[in-house]
Design an enzyme around this catalytic site. Structure first.
Site, mmCIF file in Angstrom:
data_model
loop_
_atom_site.group_PDB
_atom_site.id
_atom_site.type_symbol
_atom_site.label_atom_id
_atom_site.label_comp_id
_atom_site.label_asym_id
_atom_site.label_seq_id
_atom_site.Cartn_x
_atom_site.Cartn_y
_atom_site.Cartn_z
ATOM 1 N N PRO A 1 -15.520 -24.099 -1.357
ATOM 2 C CG PRO A 1 -15.852 -22.104 -2.472
ATOM 3 C CD PRO A 1 -16.500 -23.399 -2.179
ATOM 4 C CD GLU A 2 -13.620 -26.671 4.457
ATOM 5 O OE1 GLU A 2 -13.316 -26.238 5.579
ATOM 6 O OE2 GLU A 2 -13.831 -27.864 4.217
#
Ligand code: ZN
Length: 270
Positions: free
Chosen positions: A2-3
């Site tokens: 996840p960014e």
């Protein structure tokens, strides 16, 4: 992994379930993720009302009326499940609201983290203290970049990944933003002119906002029982597209430094 856009999308997905809601029950199903969770986390959250949700870099923030902020990091594989039909083995924290909604933080690889910090002390929290400005906030400008990149010989890509210069940017969106700004990832940060830096700031905002919008549009699907927040399919211009054509007629290239891939178009990124 996840960014920033996935974390932002997750926070926006959690808000309608949690904001203004009292937490009726907290179930901690293990004592640690990447590091130990606060031993009194359940006690401090049970009965508290969530007043606001937010994000700093890649951390999600859940504020309560007791003056605490629950800080979550999704690590490599973390995700929140909304109203799951059943609790799964990797659901490490389960929150139930007085309104009967249920949220499970699922993280099979356990690189994520959960912390509970007094809201008033957030800015001084070790992971936040040295962070640069938010890329979607008002302090991230071409003038700011010109100041902090002055004299720096490291590549612009390396510098954009430095969380002290700008918070929360990861490999994927740095590759995409440099492509949108048509700046070669290998260029020394201090050698980039002001016009290109202004372009880069716009590009960073655009790729992040487009990803958040794409995540937001799929949230409807994720809001049903067993839904998961935190991931969505993305379409990239260069990331993961080695050997494929660029719109300019060039071919997308890839190089690996320290185990991290850089994708760019050598024909149009200068
Ligand atoms: Zn190109």
């Amino acid at each position: 992994m996840p960014e920033l856009p996935e974390v932002e999308t997750t926070v926006r997905g959690l808000a309608p379930v949690l904001e203004g809601q009292a937490i009726a029950r907290v179930t901690l199903r293990r004592a640690d993720l990447r590091r130990p969770m606060p031993h009194d986390l359940g006690q401090r959250l049970t009965g508290a009302t969530v007043t606001a949700l937010g994000r700093r870099a890649k951390y999600g923030l859940i504020d309560t009326d007791r003056g605490d902020t629950l800080i979550f990091h999704l690590g490599m594989s973390g995700r929140w499940r909304v109203d799951p039909a059943e609790i799964l083995p990797h659901d490490h924290l389960v929150l139930e609201t007085r309104a009967g909604r249920r949220l499970a933080l699922n993280d099979p690889r356990r690189f994520g983290s959960l912390d509970l910090v007094p809201t008033a002390e957030l800015a001084e929290w070790p992971a936040f203290k040295a962070l640069g400005p938010e890329p979607l906030g008002p302090d991230f400008t071409g003038a700011y970049l010109a100041t902090v990149l002055d004299g720096r010989s490291a590549s612009i890509k390396t510098l954009l990944l430095d969380q002290r210069l700008v918070a929360g940017l990861g490999n994927i969106y740095v590759c995409e933003a440099l492509y949108e700004a048509r700046i070669a990832p290998t260029r020394p940060g201090g050698k980039i002119g002001r016009a290109a830096l202004d372009r880069l700031v716009v590009a960073v905002r655009e790729v992040l906002e487009a990803a958040i919008a794409a995540g937001g549009s799929t949230l409807r699907d994720y809001a049903r029982p067993d839904g998961e927040l935190g991931y969505f399919s993305k379409q990239f211009q260069v990331y993961g597209r080695e050997g494929q054509p660029c719109a300019c007629g060039g071919i997308v290239a890839r190089r690996v430094d320290g185990g991290r891939s850089t994708f760019w178009c050598p024909a149009c990124q200068k």
